[in-house]
Design a protein around this motif. Structure first.
Motif, PDB file in Angstrom:
ATOM      1  N   THR A 148      31.884 -24.205  11.909  1.00  0.00           N
ATOM      2  CA  THR A 148      31.254 -22.896  12.024  1.00  0.00           C
ATOM      3  C   THR A 148      32.282 -21.840  11.701  1.00  0.00           C
ATOM      4  O   THR A 148      33.422 -21.914  12.113  1.00  0.00           O
ATOM      5  N   GLY A 197      28.890 -16.906  13.365  1.00  0.00           N
ATOM      6  CA  GLY A 197      27.908 -17.973  13.339  1.00  0.00           C
ATOM      7  C   GLY A 197      27.553 -18.457  11.946  1.00  0.00           C
ATOM      8  O   GLY A 197      26.540 -19.125  11.763  1.00  0.00           O
ATOM      9  N   LEU A 223      18.096 -24.060  10.693  1.00  0.00           N
ATOM     10  CA  LEU A 223      17.634 -22.671  10.705  1.00  0.00           C
ATOM     11  C   LEU A 223      16.261 -22.560  11.353  1.00  0.00           C
ATOM     12  O   LEU A 223      15.960 -21.570  12.038  1.00  0.00           O
ATOM     13  N   GLN A 269      16.792 -22.692  15.006  1.00  0.00           N
ATOM     14  CA  GLN A 269      17.290 -21.401  15.462  1.00  0.00           C
ATOM     15  C   GLN A 269      16.157 -20.390  15.587  1.00  0.00           C
ATOM     16  O   GLN A 269      16.071 -19.632  16.557  1.00  0.00           O
ATOM     17  N   LYS A 270      15.250 -20.412  14.592  1.00  0.00           N
ATOM     18  CA  LYS A 270      14.128 -19.475  14.581  1.00  0.00           C
ATOM     19  C   LYS A 270      13.186 -19.737  15.746  1.00  0.00           C
ATOM     20  O   LYS A 270      12.641 -18.826  16.354  1.00  0.00           O
ATOM     21  N   ILE A 274      18.548 -20.305  19.595  1.00  0.00           N
ATOM     22  CA  ILE A 274      19.902 -20.882  19.693  1.00  0.00           C
ATOM     23  C   ILE A 274      20.536 -20.875  18.310  1.00  0.00           C
ATOM     24  O   ILE A 274      19.925 -21.317  17.334  1.00  0.00           O
ATOM     25  N   ASP A 275      21.764 -20.385  18.212  1.00  0.00           N
ATOM     26  CA  ASP A 275      22.424 -20.260  16.917  1.00  0.00           C
ATOM     27  C   ASP A 275      22.511 -21.604  16.200  1.00  0.00           C
ATOM     28  O   ASP A 275      22.882 -22.625  16.792  1.00  0.00           O
ATOM     29  N   ALA A 276      22.148 -21.618  14.925  1.00  0.00           N
ATOM     30  CA  ALA A 276      22.133 -22.855  14.140  1.00  0.00           C
ATOM     31  C   ALA A 276      23.518 -23.484  14.060  1.00  0.00           C
ATOM     32  O   ALA A 276      23.663 -24.713  14.086  1.00  0.00           O
TER      33      ALA A 276
END
Length: 418
Positions: A326, A330, A345, A348-349, A353-355
């Motif tokens: 990473t 992010g 992704l 995350q969407k 939570i961050d990909a």
């Protein structure tokens, strides 16, 4: 009345509804006033046109044109060459022509010469929103309508694509065909407010509405859904409520989906092999100007003409690819595991939570092929029975499958596993 309807380009029944004082379309008299209402002319948008210029030329206003085209124009700046618009003209009241007389039958005056008044209950409420018309909006790319590639197929003849999307997706389809010898199939394109309301209604029913990133707009639409549900309304009534909210949002230049602005399209993924998916991703990257998101049974495409094709990095001489890392803010660097980008992704969407954080967990948990650096999707721990990229034990997988709204739950339901 039939002759008047023809001359004013209206349906006879519509004309009669405007004139409830007329009991029979065959019995009208000289001097009687008949309400014609607002008539419309049709105008075909030409290259370089703007709504304000069209309004000036035809002695009307931008607002009147937009009100005459509900569902066709969601944004005053989004029109395209070849689009058909209704142009309102001034209201008028037209007297009937004199009736024909015969030589042996004298004419008589009508018993009542005063103009009958309409029922006040039929007067439209000017405060209500205009009806939602089930026709999608479109966006211009500044050029004449583009020709669709023979390798870009539409699942249904009812699907409409804006020139911007058709041009971009045709370029991608041509590249994809060069690599695979196969066509791309579009499963959805432009949407009207009503179309979008139906999609969101179904998402809410299956707890999948969190896929939409504009949470404020979603909250407004869900409020309409909840109000209709609380009143015990039918699906169509609730969808109508939601559609009016979406239409109102469009008037504020707020769009919950790119499908509403003529910048979205869905590509069928169900019949793609792993090699096909790779070829598709490579085609999108080469053409540029498009964002992609794997939503399970289709790729959701968002077209942005300002996005440039990525600069291709020269091949490295190292034999072992770098592991997933990473970067700042992010940023997602997947190295040999690029095929998982869309899934990460999407996660995350859906979850917030961050990909990149999810990728780091996978990198720590999953087994890795020492030669390629790729994650091994069917990784399995010998002692605990934990398996998969995130190494869940069987009971955890089963538990997550039963959580309503999770992607795993949706897949399990579709496959009849629960």
């Amino acid at each position: 009345m039939t002759e008047i309807a023809v001359k004013t380009r209206q349906n006879l029944q519509e004309l009669l509804k405007k004139n409830p004082q007329i009991k029979s379309p065959n019995r009208i008299y000289v001097g009687q006033h008949i309400e014609i209402g607002k008539q419309t002319n049709t105008y075909t948008v030409k290259k370089g046109d703007t709504l304000s210029a069209i309004a000036r030329t035809h002695h009307t206003s931008v607002g009147d044109i937009m009100r005459a085209n509900p569902g066709r124009i969601n944004n005053r700046n989004l029109i395209y060459p070849g689009q058909k618009l209704h142009l309102p003209v001034q209201e008028a009241k037209t007297p009937t022509t004199k009736p024909k007389t015969t030589t042996n039958t004298p004419t008589t005056k009508p018993t009542e010469t005063k103009t009958p008044t309409t029922n006040p209950q039929t007067t439209p409420d000017t405060k209500t929103l205009p009806p939602v018309e089930n026709k999608p909006p479109v966006v211009t790319d500044g050029t004449e309508s583009s020709v669709r590639s023979p390798h870009l197929k539409l699942k249904s003849k009812d699907i409409q694509l804006s020139p911007l999307v058709q041009k971009k997706m045709s370029q991608i389809a041509d590249e994809y065909f060069k690599k695979t010898g196969k066509d791309l199939v579009i499963t959805d394109g432009n949407r009207s407010a009503h179309d979008q309301a139906e999609r969101i209604y179904d998402k809410i029913q299956h707890h999948g509405e969190n896929i939409y990133t504009n949470k404020k707009a979603l909250a407004e639409i869900k409020a309409a859904y909840n109000e209709g549900a609380a009143r015990g309304e039918s699906r169509e009534q609730i969808v109508g409520r939601m559609a009016r909210v979406i239409q109102n949002q469009a008037g504020r230049n707020v769009f919950i989906s790119k499908h509403l602005t003529g910048q979205g399209a869905d590509v069928r993924i169900s019949d793609m092999t792993a090699a096909d998916k790779k070829a598709f991703l490579e085609s999108v990257a080469k053409v540029g100007g498009a964002h992609k998101l794997n939503e399970g049974n289709h790729w959701h495409m968002e077209i942005d003409e300002n996005q440039k094709p990525p600069v291709q990095s020269p091949p490295t001489t190292t034999t072992t690819p770098t592991q997933t890392t990473t970067a700042k803010n992010g940023e997602l660097k997947l190295g040999p595991n690029e095929e998982y980008r869309d899934a990460l992704l999407l996660a995350q969407k859906r979850t917030g939570i961050d990909a990149a954080a999810v990728a780091s967990v996978i990198n720590a948990e999953a087994a890795v092929n020492p030669k390629t650096g790729k994650w091994i999707a069917n990784s399995q721990a010998g002692s605990s029975g934990a398996r998969g990229l995130t190494q869940f034990i069987p009971s955890t997988w089963e538990g997550r499958a039963k959580v309503k709204g999770s992607y795993l739950n949706e897949v399990a339901l579709q496959r009849g596993l629960i």
